[in-house]
Design a protein around this motif. Structure first.
Motif, PDB file in Angstrom:
ATOM      1  N   ASP A 236       0.823  -1.220   0.000  1.00  0.00           N
ATOM      2  CA  ASP A 236       0.000   0.000   0.000  1.00  0.00           C
ATOM      3  C   ASP A 236       0.852   1.264   0.000  1.00  0.00           C
ATOM      4  O   ASP A 236       0.552   2.238   0.691  1.00  0.00           O
ATOM      5  CB  ASP A 236      -0.933   0.026   1.220  1.00  0.00           C
ATOM      6  CG  ASP A 236      -1.795  -1.215   1.329  1.00  0.00           C
ATOM      7  OD1 ASP A 236      -2.222  -1.728   0.277  1.00  0.00           O
ATOM      8  OD2 ASP A 236      -2.017  -1.683   2.464  1.00  0.00           O
ATOM      9  N   ALA A 237       1.932   1.248  -0.767  1.00  0.00           N
ATOM     10  CA  ALA A 237       2.839   2.397  -0.771  1.00  0.00           C
ATOM     11  C   ALA A 237       3.291   2.714  -2.197  1.00  0.00           C
ATOM     12  O   ALA A 237       3.593   1.807  -2.980  1.00  0.00           O
ATOM     13  CB  ALA A 237       4.051   2.127   0.109  1.00  0.00           C
ATOM     14  N   SER A 238       3.356   4.006  -2.502  1.00  0.00           N
ATOM     15  CA  SER A 238       3.866   4.441  -3.802  1.00  0.00           C
ATOM     16  C   SER A 238       5.387   4.503  -3.756  1.00  0.00           C
ATOM     17  O   SER A 238       6.001   4.443  -2.686  1.00  0.00           O
ATOM     18  CB  SER A 238       3.293   5.817  -4.138  1.00  0.00           C
ATOM     19  OG  SER A 238       3.688   6.761  -3.144  1.00  0.00           O
ATOM     20  N   ARG A 239       6.019   4.660  -4.908  1.00  0.00           N
ATOM     21  CA  ARG A 239       7.476   4.652  -4.971  1.00  0.00           C
ATOM     22  C   ARG A 239       8.091   5.866  -4.280  1.00  0.00           C
ATOM     23  O   ARG A 239       9.259   5.812  -3.886  1.00  0.00           O
ATOM     24  CB  ARG A 239       7.947   4.597  -6.433  1.00  0.00           C
ATOM     25  CG  ARG A 239       7.791   3.222  -7.062  1.00  0.00           C
ATOM     26  CD  ARG A 239       8.379   3.207  -8.472  1.00  0.00           C
ATOM     27  NE  ARG A 239       9.772   3.619  -8.501  1.00  0.00           N
ATOM     28  CZ  ARG A 239      10.790   2.818  -8.229  1.00  0.00           C
ATOM     29  NH1 ARG A 239      10.561   1.561  -7.870  1.00  0.00           N
ATOM     30  NH2 ARG A 239      12.024   3.259  -8.303  1.00  0.00           N
ATOM     31  N   ASP A 240       7.340   6.937  -4.134  1.00  0.00           N
ATOM     32  CA  ASP A 240       7.909   8.115  -3.469  1.00  0.00           C
ATOM     33  C   ASP A 240       7.582   8.139  -1.974  1.00  0.00           C
ATOM     34  O   ASP A 240       7.887   9.104  -1.284  1.00  0.00           O
ATOM     35  CB  ASP A 240       7.457   9.406  -4.142  1.00  0.00           C
ATOM     36  CG  ASP A 240       5.939   9.597  -4.095  1.00  0.00           C
ATOM     37  OD1 ASP A 240       5.230   8.677  -3.627  1.00  0.00           O
ATOM     38  OD2 ASP A 240       5.457  10.660  -4.542  1.00  0.00           O
ATOM     39  N   ASN A 241       6.978   7.065  -1.465  1.00  0.00           N
ATOM     40  CA  ASN A 241       6.707   6.946  -0.037  1.00  0.00           C
ATOM     41  C   ASN A 241       8.039   6.768   0.696  1.00  0.00           C
ATOM     42  O   ASN A 241       8.816   5.871   0.369  1.00  0.00           O
ATOM     43  CB  ASN A 241       5.790   5.734   0.186  1.00  0.00           C
ATOM     44  CG  ASN A 241       5.425   5.523   1.647  1.00  0.00           C
ATOM     45  OD1 ASN A 241       6.298   5.329   2.483  1.00  0.00           O
ATOM     46  ND2 ASN A 241       4.134   5.523   1.941  1.00  0.00           N
TER      47      ASN A 241
END
Length: 310
Positions: A236-241
């Motif tokens: 549940d995380a984007s690459r910029d997280n």
């Protein structure tokens, strides 16, 4: 730096003089070396320690970090007679205690220490050969859950407070770890929280325990569970997280080799940067998520925003 560390030392009441400690002359000490068998508690000042060091004619090399730690304890009043004696052999050679004696000289301190007389020089090779008590042992004895993990984190936090990266090679004694733990007992909560997640081996580390503790002392403490969840799972995380970026960076391997002080520093710095971004609700491009102590792109060591170590 030294003056700063003295100011950070706990304010200890002046300890009463040990009623069993004797102040004797160097000549009397020499007579004890030649003819006494047993232990005496003696008062050491700089001049007396220097005279006793004249018996230090065959010993191992001085460990600078250990000496600096003992001298710092003596200056701040934290040093105590543990009952572990200075040992002077019957042949007139110092078998044990050179670091404590040199610390008295460097700190210009006055302390009492036990001295054992009459032991033969030949047993020198058997002195200090038992298993050393670790910081983890000390905290476990004090009743801390996850004693080894807590001790490693406390040690790193002491160095963080002294000032990283410069302090990374400094010695931290078991006594300093025990005293810091007494002030930071809630570090057990941080260790237990981290232990509640299943982290990849390359992610779970001493810097993670230390960062989690600092996070619990920061304004964003309520967001720690979410940061740890993303760091553990990557879900549940984007690459910029920033938690996802930290996970990816650690999974691929940091630039400095694992198991080195440089690797420890880099991991700790990256974790702090990730947490600061996470608690502020900010993101950063993956290519910019890095930390270097020197060279191109070097940065100061980061601090956890809003965290205080009492």
């Amino acid at each position: 730096m030294a003056d700063k560390r003295r100011r950070e030392a706990p304010d200890l009441a002046d300890r009463p003089a040990n009623p069993h400690a004797e102040r004797i002359s160097p000549d009397e000490f020499g007579r004890l070396v030649r003819g006494h068998y047993g232990t005496k508690t003696l008062i050491f000042d700089k001049a007396f320690a220097e005279r006793v060091l004249e018996f230090n004619t065959a010993n191992r090399r001085i460990n600078r970090r250990k000496l600096d730690t003992l001298a710092r304890q003596m200056r701040s009043g934290e040093f105590e007679n543990t009952g572990e004696p200075i040992i002077v052999s019957a042949e007139g050679v110092l078998n044990n205690g050179q670091h404590r004696l040199w610390a008295v000289v460097e700190a210009d301190a006055v302390v009492d220490m036990d001295v054992r007389f009459g032991i033969p020089r030949r047993v020198f090779s058997k002195t200090d050969t038992g298993t050393s008590r670790t910081g983890g042992d000390v905290l476990t004895i004090k009743g801390a859950a996850y004693g080894p993990q807590a001790a490693s984190a406390v040690r790193l936090l002491i160095l963080y407070r002294r000032g990283l990266p410069e302090a990374i090679r400094e010695f931290v004694s078991n006594d300093e770890i025990a005293r810091a733990f007494d002030r930071w007992k809630d570090i057990g909560d941080a260790v237990a929280t981290v232990q509640g997640f299943s982290f990849p081996k390359s992610v779970r580390s001493t810097p993670l325990y230390a960062t989690a503790y600092l996070a619990l002392r920061s304004p964003g403490r309520d967001r720690l569970q979410g940061w740890l969840y993303t760091l553990a799972t990557g879900l549940d995380a984007s690459r910029d997280n920033p938690a996802y970026q930290l996970r990816e960076r650690l999974m691929r391997g940091v630039e400095a080799p694992i198991g080195t002080r440089e690797g420890l520093l880099e991991r700790f710095a990256l974790m702090i940067k990730s947490w600061n971004l996470w608690q502020a609700g900010e993101t950063v491009p993956m290519r910019e998520f890095r930390w270097r102590a020197e060279g191109k792109g070097a940065e100061p060591f980061p601090k956890v925003e809003g965290a205080r170590l009492g």
